[in-house]
Motif scaffolding. Sequence first.
Motif, PDB file in Angstrom:
ATOM      1  N   GLY A   1       0.726  -1.146  -0.014  1.00  0.00           N
ATOM      2  CA  GLY A   1       0.076  -0.176  -0.064  1.00  0.00           C
ATOM      3  C   GLY A   1       0.810   1.403   0.012  1.00  0.00           C
ATOM      4  O   GLY A   1       0.392   2.313  -0.191  1.00  0.00           O
ATOM      5  N   THR A   2       2.196   1.267   0.511  1.00  0.00           N
ATOM      6  CA  THR A   2       2.981   2.216   0.243  1.00  0.00           C
ATOM      7  C   THR A   2       3.038   2.796  -1.488  1.00  0.00           C
ATOM      8  O   THR A   2       2.909   1.988  -2.370  1.00  0.00           O
ATOM      9  CB  THR A   2       4.624   1.998   0.518  1.00  0.00           C
ATOM     10  N   PHE A   3       2.828   4.183  -1.596  1.00  0.00           N
ATOM     11  CA  PHE A   3       2.876   4.477  -3.021  1.00  0.00           C
ATOM     12  C   PHE A   3       4.196   5.604  -3.077  1.00  0.00           C
ATOM     13  O   PHE A   3       4.511   6.258  -1.909  1.00  0.00           O
ATOM     14  CB  PHE A   3       1.699   5.576  -3.167  1.00  0.00           C
ATOM     15  N   TYR A   4       4.651   5.845  -4.233  1.00  0.00           N
ATOM     16  CA  TYR A   4       5.957   6.137  -4.338  1.00  0.00           C
ATOM     17  C   TYR A   4       6.247   6.588  -5.868  1.00  0.00           C
ATOM     18  O   TYR A   4       5.612   6.274  -6.774  1.00  0.00           O
ATOM     19  CB  TYR A   4       7.141   5.142  -4.097  1.00  0.00           C
ATOM     20  N   TRP A   5       7.259   7.329  -5.968  1.00  0.00           N
ATOM     21  CA  TRP A   5       7.909   7.840  -7.246  1.00  0.00           C
ATOM     22  C   TRP A   5       9.021   8.439  -7.103  1.00  0.00           C
ATOM     23  O   TRP A   5       9.765   8.372  -6.120  1.00  0.00           O
ATOM     24  CB  TRP A   5       6.943   8.569  -8.359  1.00  0.00           C
ATOM     25  N   GLY A   6       9.773   8.939  -8.201  1.00  0.00           N
ATOM     26  CA  GLY A   6      11.024   9.603  -8.246  1.00  0.00           C
ATOM     27  C   GLY A   6      11.398  10.502  -9.343  1.00  0.00           C
ATOM     28  O   GLY A   6      10.577  10.852 -10.159  1.00  0.00           O
ATOM     29  N   GLY A   7      12.619  11.112  -9.648  1.00  0.00           N
ATOM     30  CA  GLY A   7      12.926  11.998 -10.459  1.00  0.00           C
ATOM     31  C   GLY A   7      14.124  11.746 -11.147  1.00  0.00           C
ATOM     32  O   GLY A   7      14.783  10.977 -10.755  1.00  0.00           O
ATOM     33  N   MET A   8      14.202  12.087 -12.494  1.00  0.00           N
ATOM     34  CA  MET A   8      15.357  11.862 -13.350  1.00  0.00           C
ATOM     35  C   MET A   8      16.740  12.257 -12.842  1.00  0.00           C
ATOM     36  O   MET A   8      17.810  11.666 -13.293  1.00  0.00           O
ATOM     37  CB  MET A   8      15.237  12.733 -14.646  1.00  0.00           C
ATOM     38  N   PHE A   9      16.861  13.402 -11.957  1.00  0.00           N
ATOM     39  CA  PHE A   9      18.146  13.661 -11.264  1.00  0.00           C
ATOM     40  C   PHE A   9      18.512  12.853  -9.897  1.00  0.00           C
ATOM     41  O   PHE A   9      19.095  13.418  -9.009  1.00  0.00           O
ATOM     42  CB  PHE A   9      18.130  15.016 -11.200  1.00  0.00           C
ATOM     43  N   SER A  10      18.004  11.737  -9.902  1.00  0.00           N
ATOM     44  CA  SER A  10      18.182  10.762  -8.839  1.00  0.00           C
ATOM     45  C   SER A  10      17.671  11.225  -7.536  1.00  0.00           C
ATOM     46  O   SER A  10      18.407  11.275  -6.365  1.00  0.00           O
ATOM     47  CB  SER A  10      19.826  10.518  -8.563  1.00  0.00           C
ATOM     48  N   SER A  11      16.514  11.414  -7.570  1.00  0.00           N
ATOM     49  CA  SER A  11      15.506  11.672  -6.612  1.00  0.00           C
ATOM     50  C   SER A  11      14.537  10.672  -6.162  1.00  0.00           C
ATOM     51  O   SER A  11      14.073   9.896  -7.202  1.00  0.00           O
ATOM     52  CB  SER A  11      14.925  13.082  -6.419  1.00  0.00           C
ATOM     53  N   SER A  12      13.885  10.455  -4.973  1.00  0.00           N
ATOM     54  CA  SER A  12      13.074   9.430  -4.597  1.00  0.00           C
ATOM     55  C   SER A  12      12.420   9.805  -3.429  1.00  0.00           C
ATOM     56  O   SER A  12      12.734  10.489  -2.722  1.00  0.00           O
ATOM     57  CB  SER A  12      14.000   7.998  -4.446  1.00  0.00           C
ATOM     58  N   TYR A  13      11.051   9.437  -3.310  1.00  0.00           N
ATOM     59  CA  TYR A  13      10.309   9.473  -2.190  1.00  0.00           C
ATOM     60  C   TYR A  13       9.286   8.344  -2.044  1.00  0.00           C
ATOM     61  O   TYR A  13       8.899   7.687  -2.959  1.00  0.00           O
ATOM     62  CB  TYR A  13       9.335  10.813  -2.281  1.00  0.00           C
ATOM     63  N   TRP A  14       8.735   8.429  -0.887  1.00  0.00           N
ATOM     64  CA  TRP A  14       7.613   7.056  -0.610  1.00  0.00           C
ATOM     65  C   TRP A  14       6.812   7.646   0.361  1.00  0.00           C
ATOM     66  O   TRP A  14       7.305   8.414   1.212  1.00  0.00           O
ATOM     67  CB  TRP A  14       8.074   5.671  -0.567  1.00  0.00           C
ATOM     68  N   ILE A  15       5.729   7.155   0.646  1.00  0.00           N
ATOM     69  CA  ILE A  15       4.635   7.597   1.643  1.00  0.00           C
ATOM     70  C   ILE A  15       4.043   6.013   1.882  1.00  0.00           C
ATOM     71  O   ILE A  15       3.331   5.454   1.181  1.00  0.00           O
ATOM     72  CB  ILE A  15       3.511   8.384   0.783  1.00  0.00           C
ATOM     73  N   ASP A  16       4.104   5.716   3.506  1.00  0.00           N
ATOM     74  CA  ASP A  16       3.666   4.520   3.839  1.00  0.00           C
ATOM     75  C   ASP A  16       2.580   4.681   4.766  1.00  0.00           C
ATOM     76  O   ASP A  16       2.840   5.030   5.945  1.00  0.00           O
ATOM     77  CB  ASP A  16       4.630   3.803   4.763  1.00  0.00           C
ATOM     78  N   PRO A  17       1.395   4.606   4.283  1.00  0.00           N
ATOM     79  CA  PRO A  17       0.341   4.848   5.094  1.00  0.00           C
ATOM     80  C   PRO A  17       0.283   3.695   6.481  1.00  0.00           C
ATOM     81  O   PRO A  17      -0.443   4.368   7.491  1.00  0.00           O
ATOM     82  CB  PRO A  17      -0.880   4.302   4.374  1.00  0.00           C
ATOM     83  N   LYS A  18       0.737   2.698   6.200  1.00  0.00           N
ATOM     84  CA  LYS A  18       0.591   1.779   7.351  1.00  0.00           C
ATOM     85  C   LYS A  18       1.518   2.137   8.607  1.00  0.00           C
ATOM     86  O   LYS A  18       1.225   2.280   9.905  1.00  0.00           O
ATOM     87  CB  LYS A  18       0.975   0.360   7.013  1.00  0.00           C
TER      88      LYS A  18
END
Length: 458
Positions: free
Chosen positions: A408-425
């Motif tokens: 259920g965690t949702f996520y993405w990132g960016g071309m310049f080597s970035s990342s994020y995620w959101i973990d509702p649990k």
Amino acid sequence: MRNLSKKSFVFSGLKRPVTIILILCSGLSLRAQLPDPAATVATKKVTTVSTKTPVLTEASPASAGMSAERLARIDDLVKEYVDKKWIAGATVLVARNGKIVYYKGLGYDDVDKKTMMKKDAICRVASQTKAITSVAVMMLYEEGKILLNEPLSKYIPEFKNPKVLDKFNAADTTYTTVPAKREITIRDLLTHTSGIAYAQIGTKESNAIYYKAGVVGGIGVDKILLADKMKILGGLPLMHQPGEKWTYGLNTDLLGYLIEVVSGMSLDEFFRKKIFEPLGMKDTYFYLPKEKRNRLATLYSEDSTKHIQKDGETYQLNGIMYVNYPNMDGTYYSGGGGLSSTAYDYSIFMQMLLNGGEYNGKRILSRATIRMMTANQIGDLDFGDDKFGLGFGIYTDKSAAKNPASAGTFYWGGMFSSSYWIDPKEKIIAQFFLQQFPNSHGEIHDKFKALVYQSISD
């Protein structure tokens, strides 16, 4: 999947019927015994249940069930990569239950000048823009202005009667097409199943066809307009039939133009008035104001030995891309990749999503809409172990078995080597910004994730 908290409710009215029965049995006057309604209204205290959702505040890791000692391993990880000259530096933010437990700038902004990375450095977020554009589309959906299954051509007529690529001649970039089986819908764009691919970083076919037509990825371009390029895109072939595959492409740039058409605002204005200002995102822009341009983080590339190097003012990527494009007075608003932001600003946006669409008393979306956006929208289409919602990748039980983030965690990132995620649990949001393209040592993002979850102590 969510943790549900138990709530107690007091039904204050239950005592009154019992009291009435006792009074009647005693033979006393009911009217004399009942309180005066006017007096009750004047003296009664109304108790309301607070619905306030978390607002990001810095706090001790222990207060959020995290270990400060174990979080410090993030420092060691980044230092190792900096010392090996695999990266220059990073800005990092981790929050749990709305409490910021880790927020730092690590390593260098400018390696040559030994300028340290500041935690409030403004970074090119690239494809992390897509989540914001997707939220904006769903805001229009909530206003009753669009429906997701409507054909895009209802709003942008250039996409009427789309064609699909049949044969492609690489020698001269000519091609043949066949009619699409159906039109592209707004949902297709949100899920990247329309058949539209990327310019510059897509397939050899899309790179060639889009380049020849003057359609670009939208980063580092000069005085051109989103509307003009998206109208041209409408006359170009799809790479496959709508809905039959997941193909990463200019779908979200096209959604940006849809927002402009439906709202009557530029995408820049819509973001600012409807999202950034209400949420208090003060450092997020397509093009930086002059007084903030000195905060733009340095962008790095790699040499032939896969160590960092500065690459001058431009990259050659099937057309010139300006390294410092956020510092221009640009006119092209790429909903797929044009924004720059800080780790803190983008975390405000993430916390809003984790809160179910609300932040600091400002509601951007309903929690029902957030549920839709973070549900599987692509059915059985291939997306590895994960699924895709309306603007996000989503971890499934299968993918959660292979990494510490919850299903259920949702996520993405960016071309310049970035990342994020959101973990509702686990109620965790995390942002890891590098400013580098390409990055042959991208496994640092997975290591960062492991270090965040190994820090949970409750």
